[in-house]
Design a protein around this motif. Structure first.
Motif, PDB file in Angstrom:
ATOM      1  N   VAL A   1      20.445  40.647   3.872  1.00  0.00           N
ATOM      2  CA  VAL A   1      19.745  40.462   5.136  1.00  0.00           C
ATOM      3  C   VAL A   1      18.336  41.022   4.986  1.00  0.00           C
ATOM      4  O   VAL A   1      18.139  42.140   4.516  1.00  0.00           O
ATOM      5  CB  VAL A   1      20.484  41.146   6.309  1.00  0.00           C
ATOM      6  N   THR A   2      17.341  40.209   5.323  1.00  0.00           N
ATOM      7  CA  THR A   2      15.940  40.618   5.287  1.00  0.00           C
ATOM      8  C   THR A   2      15.462  40.787   6.719  1.00  0.00           C
ATOM      9  O   THR A   2      15.418  39.813   7.475  1.00  0.00           O
ATOM     10  CB  THR A   2      15.068  39.574   4.565  1.00  0.00           C
ATOM     11  N   GLN A   3      15.115  42.003   7.098  1.00  0.00           N
ATOM     12  CA  GLN A   3      14.663  42.284   8.455  1.00  0.00           C
ATOM     13  C   GLN A   3      13.172  42.586   8.435  1.00  0.00           C
ATOM     14  O   GLN A   3      12.718  43.430   7.664  1.00  0.00           O
ATOM     15  CB  GLN A   3      15.434  43.470   9.040  1.00  0.00           C
ATOM     16  N   VAL A   4      12.416  41.874   9.274  1.00  0.00           N
ATOM     17  CA  VAL A   4      10.969  42.062   9.323  1.00  0.00           C
ATOM     18  C   VAL A   4      10.584  42.569  10.706  1.00  0.00           C
ATOM     19  O   VAL A   4      11.315  42.398  11.680  1.00  0.00           O
ATOM     20  CB  VAL A   4      10.218  40.748   9.020  1.00  0.00           C
ATOM     21  N   SER A   5       9.441  43.206  10.805  1.00  0.00           N
ATOM     22  CA  SER A   5       8.972  43.690  12.097  1.00  0.00           C
ATOM     23  C   SER A   5       8.430  42.532  12.918  1.00  0.00           C
ATOM     24  O   SER A   5       7.978  41.513  12.380  1.00  0.00           O
ATOM     25  CB  SER A   5       7.880  44.739  11.899  1.00  0.00           C
ATOM     26  N   GLY A   6       8.503  42.659  14.239  1.00  0.00           N
ATOM     27  CA  GLY A   6       7.955  41.626  15.105  1.00  0.00           C
ATOM     28  C   GLY A   6       9.007  40.911  15.910  1.00  0.00           C
ATOM     29  O   GLY A   6      10.157  41.346  16.012  1.00  0.00           O
TER      30      GLY A   6
ATOM     31  N   GLU B   1      10.677  29.916  13.960  1.00  0.00           N
ATOM     32  CA  GLU B   1       9.343  30.530  13.958  1.00  0.00           C
ATOM     33  C   GLU B   1       9.034  31.187  12.615  1.00  0.00           C
ATOM     34  O   GLU B   1       7.856  31.371  12.271  1.00  0.00           O
ATOM     35  CB  GLU B   1       9.241  31.548  15.088  1.00  0.00           C
ATOM     36  N   PHE B   2      10.056  31.537  11.845  1.00  0.00           N
ATOM     37  CA  PHE B   2       9.826  32.068  10.504  1.00  0.00           C
ATOM     38  C   PHE B   2       9.099  31.051   9.628  1.00  0.00           C
ATOM     39  O   PHE B   2       8.402  31.424   8.684  1.00  0.00           O
ATOM     40  CB  PHE B   2      11.160  32.426   9.836  1.00  0.00           C
ATOM     41  N   MET B   3       9.245  29.756   9.946  1.00  0.00           N
ATOM     42  CA  MET B   3       8.658  28.695   9.142  1.00  0.00           C
ATOM     43  C   MET B   3       7.375  28.144   9.748  1.00  0.00           C
ATOM     44  O   MET B   3       6.834  27.153   9.266  1.00  0.00           O
ATOM     45  CB  MET B   3       9.663  27.550   8.992  1.00  0.00           C
ATOM     46  N   GLY B   4       6.900  28.737  10.817  1.00  0.00           N
ATOM     47  CA  GLY B   4       5.707  28.243  11.503  1.00  0.00           C
ATOM     48  C   GLY B   4       4.464  28.301  10.633  1.00  0.00           C
ATOM     49  O   GLY B   4       4.383  29.076   9.676  1.00  0.00           O
ATOM     50  N   PRO B   5       3.450  27.471  10.964  1.00  0.00           N
ATOM     51  CA  PRO B   5       2.225  27.415  10.144  1.00  0.00           C
ATOM     52  C   PRO B   5       1.457  28.731  10.131  1.00  0.00           C
ATOM     53  O   PRO B   5       0.699  28.988   9.200  1.00  0.00           O
ATOM     54  CB  PRO B   5       1.412  26.294  10.818  1.00  0.00           C
ATOM     55  N   ASP B   6       1.667  29.562  11.144  1.00  0.00           N
ATOM     56  CA  ASP B   6       0.960  30.846  11.201  1.00  0.00           C
ATOM     57  C   ASP B   6       1.857  32.015  10.798  1.00  0.00           C
ATOM     58  O   ASP B   6       1.454  33.173  10.918  1.00  0.00           O
ATOM     59  CB  ASP B   6       0.429  31.080  12.627  1.00  0.00           C
TER      60      ASP B   6
ATOM     61  N   HIS C   1       5.571  34.998   6.912  1.00  0.00           N
ATOM     62  CA  HIS C   1       6.785  35.031   6.100  1.00  0.00           C
ATOM     63  C   HIS C   1       7.239  33.661   5.601  1.00  0.00           C
ATOM     64  O   HIS C   1       8.233  33.569   4.872  1.00  0.00           O
ATOM     65  CB  HIS C   1       7.923  35.668   6.904  1.00  0.00           C
ATOM     66  N   ALA C   2       6.543  32.588   5.997  1.00  0.00           N
ATOM     67  CA  ALA C   2       7.020  31.236   5.695  1.00  0.00           C
ATOM     68  C   ALA C   2       7.197  30.992   4.193  1.00  0.00           C
ATOM     69  O   ALA C   2       8.235  30.464   3.760  1.00  0.00           O
ATOM     70  CB  ALA C   2       6.065  30.201   6.282  1.00  0.00           C
ATOM     71  N   ASP C   3       6.216  31.367   3.395  1.00  0.00           N
ATOM     72  CA  ASP C   3       6.317  31.129   1.951  1.00  0.00           C
ATOM     73  C   ASP C   3       7.469  31.924   1.346  1.00  0.00           C
ATOM     74  O   ASP C   3       8.177  31.429   0.458  1.00  0.00           O
ATOM     75  CB  ASP C   3       5.000  31.482   1.257  1.00  0.00           C
ATOM     76  N   HIS C   4       7.641  33.142   1.826  1.00  0.00           N
ATOM     77  CA  HIS C   4       8.741  33.958   1.301  1.00  0.00           C
ATOM     78  C   HIS C   4      10.089  33.334   1.645  1.00  0.00           C
ATOM     79  O   HIS C   4      10.996  33.285   0.793  1.00  0.00           O
ATOM     80  CB  HIS C   4       8.666  35.373   1.872  1.00  0.00           C
ATOM     81  N   VAL C   5      10.233  32.831   2.879  1.00  0.00           N
ATOM     82  CA  VAL C   5      11.483  32.200   3.282  1.00  0.00           C
ATOM     83  C   VAL C   5      11.755  30.976   2.407  1.00  0.00           C
ATOM     84  O   VAL C   5      12.883  30.754   1.956  1.00  0.00           O
ATOM     85  CB  VAL C   5      11.464  31.806   4.769  1.00  0.00           C
ATOM     86  N   ARG C   6      10.723  30.180   2.145  1.00  0.00           N
ATOM     87  CA  ARG C   6      10.903  29.004   1.285  1.00  0.00           C
ATOM     88  C   ARG C   6      11.346  29.417  -0.118  1.00  0.00           C
ATOM     89  O   ARG C   6      12.203  28.771  -0.720  1.00  0.00           O
ATOM     90  CB  ARG C   6       9.619  28.188   1.212  1.00  0.00           C
ATOM     91  N   ASN C   7      10.764  30.480  -0.634  1.00  0.00           N
ATOM     92  CA  ASN C   7      11.161  30.959  -1.962  1.00  0.00           C
ATOM     93  C   ASN C   7      12.616  31.417  -1.976  1.00  0.00           C
ATOM     94  O   ASN C   7      13.353  31.171  -2.943  1.00  0.00           O
ATOM     95  CB  ASN C   7      10.248  32.107  -2.404  1.00  0.00           C
ATOM     96  N   VAL C   8      13.024  32.073  -0.892  1.00  0.00           N
ATOM     97  CA  VAL C   8      14.412  32.529  -0.789  1.00  0.00           C
ATOM     98  C   VAL C   8      15.352  31.333  -0.725  1.00  0.00           C
ATOM     99  O   VAL C   8      16.405  31.325  -1.361  1.00  0.00           O
ATOM    100  CB  VAL C   8      14.597  33.439   0.437  1.00  0.00           C
TER     101      VAL C   8
END
Length: 263
Positions: free
Chosen positions: A226-231, A237-242, A245-252
């Motif tokens: 489990v990866t927990q981020v602040s916010g 929304e993790f994959m949103g253009p802004d 974390h989007a690139d990291h999620v794609r890598n995962v």
């Protein structure tokens, strides 16, 4: 808890996902007599062609968020019907589950990206029953050549991905902000025997699903994290253009698929 719908963001036209529309049942092929379209290199091969669809489907007008060539159809009948979009080819399938009231636009970019990476990829409109759509998309993947399938889902879609992984023989799961339970679907690790790669993302201040709830989904072993981020990011929304974390999620996602399929 009540999961709020997220309005799907418009998806810019990117590389065309496939050159030919899938010929399945009532889905018709492109007419002859014209020069064949050129498939961009990053998109990958045309979807598997079948003479007869093993699942009931009717061609539907695709939403503008889908790139030209992505197949889109109403699958099933009556209360058991759902709108499904798919692209790519091969025997490695990836099913993307949207959030409550979400549609194929939520995962349209990923449909293109993974089809270009050599996967057969499907997603669906949540509709009246998200599990109905989930199973319809899985039927399409299996009907078009997938022999093994991985699940990726956002919010309630993540609950379906994790909670159904064992029963539906998934090879890997990635879930973004999943509630531990959704109706009769129980995604808690203690209620499941799924042993494949299982990655969960959550936010410390998620206003819809507490991080402590999502933390009940992963197992306590090296292949379940489990990866927990602040916010306040939630689900798609993790994959949103802004999203930072989007690139990291794609890598995962890519790493989970590689591990699940044994690449």
């Amino acid at each position: 808890m009540r999961l709020l719908p997220v309005t799907p963001r418009p998806t810019s036209t990117r590389a065309r996902a496939v050159a030919a529309v899938l010929t399945l049942g009532l889905l018709s092929a492109c007419s002859a007599g014209t020069e064949p379209p050129v498939t961009p290199p990053e998109v990958g091969p045309t979807p598997t062609m079948l003479d007869k669809a093993p699942v009931e489907m009717v061609q539907a007008e695709a939403p503008e968020c889908l790139s030209d060539g992505i197949a889109y159809a109403t699958v099933g009948g009556g209360d058991a019907s759902a709108s499904v979009a798919w692209a790519g080819s091969g025997d490695r399938g990836v099913l993307y589950a949207p959030q409550v009231d979400g549609d194929v636009c939520q995962w349209a970019d990923e449909l293109v990206r993974l089809a270009g990476a050599g996967y057969l990829v499907a997603t669906y409109d949540w509709g009246a029953d998200g599990e109905v759509g989930f199973r319809a998309a899985l039927d399409v993947l299996k009907a078009t050549g997938a022999q093994r399938v991985a699940f990726v889902g956002a919010s309630a879609g993540g609950t379906l991905a994790a909670g159904l992984a064992d029963d539906l023989d998934a090879v890997a799961v990635v879930a973004l902000s999943p509630p531990a339970q959704l109706g009769e679907v129980d995604a808690r690790a203690e209620a499941n025997e799924f042993t494949g790669p299982l990655q969960v993302f959550s936010s410390t201040d998620d206003p819809q699903v507490p991080a402590t709830d999502s933390a009940l989904v992963p197992r306590n072993d090296m292949t379940s994290v489990v990866t927990q981020v602040s916010g306040t990011l939630h689900g798609i929304e993790f994959m949103g253009p802004d999203s930072y974390h989007a690139d990291h999620v794609r890598n995962v996602i890519d790493d989970a698929l590689a591990a699940g399929f044994g690449a």
